[in-house]
Design an enzyme around this catalytic site. Structure first.
Site, mmCIF file in Angstrom:
data_model
loop_
_atom_site.group_PDB
_atom_site.id
_atom_site.type_symbol
_atom_site.label_atom_id
_atom_site.label_comp_id
_atom_site.label_asym_id
_atom_site.label_seq_id
_atom_site.Cartn_x
_atom_site.Cartn_y
_atom_site.Cartn_z
ATOM 1 N N PRO A 2 0.822 -1.203 0.000
ATOM 2 C CA PRO A 2 0.000 0.000 0.000
ATOM 3 C C PRO A 2 0.864 1.266 0.000
ATOM 4 O O PRO A 2 1.873 1.348 0.696
ATOM 5 C CB PRO A 2 -0.783 -0.094 1.305
ATOM 6 C CG PRO A 2 -0.734 -1.538 1.688
ATOM 7 C CD PRO A 2 0.575 -2.033 1.171
ATOM 8 N N PHE A 3 0.449 2.223 -0.803
ATOM 9 C CA PHE A 3 1.113 3.517 -0.890
ATOM 10 C C PHE A 3 0.062 4.566 -0.561
ATOM 11 O O PHE A 3 -0.946 4.674 -1.250
ATOM 12 C CB PHE A 3 1.657 3.730 -2.300
ATOM 13 C CG PHE A 3 2.353 5.044 -2.490
ATOM 14 C CD1 PHE A 3 3.724 5.135 -2.297
ATOM 15 C CD2 PHE A 3 1.657 6.178 -2.855
ATOM 16 C CE1 PHE A 3 4.384 6.347 -2.479
ATOM 17 C CE2 PHE A 3 2.303 7.387 -3.029
ATOM 18 C CZ PHE A 3 3.672 7.466 -2.843
#
Length: 68
Positions: A2-3
């Site tokens: 996840p970013f």
């Protein structure tokens, strides 16, 4: 991996960003069942002159709010 990209008004202290990052990382890590090291958090500081709410610059809204 996840970013998380967080756009925030420029001027928030580093301690506040650290706490936001910690909480966001913990939440995503817990819910996605991922190690915390897999979560990336990036802050983009935006000036109040470059941030708009509708057609109004935030700097103008802040100035109006500061008036008695």
């Amino acid at each position: 991996m996840p970013f998380v990209n967080i756009r925030i008004l420029k001027g928030h202290p580093q301690e506040r960003k650290n706490e936001i990052s910690r909480r966001v990382t913990e939440a995503i890590s817990e819910l996605a069942k991922l190690p915390k090291e897999a979560v990336w958090v990036v802050f983009e500081d935006v000036t109040a002159d470059d941030w708009y709410v509708g057609q109004s610059r935030v700097s103008v809204l802040q100035a109006k709010a500061d008036k008695p």
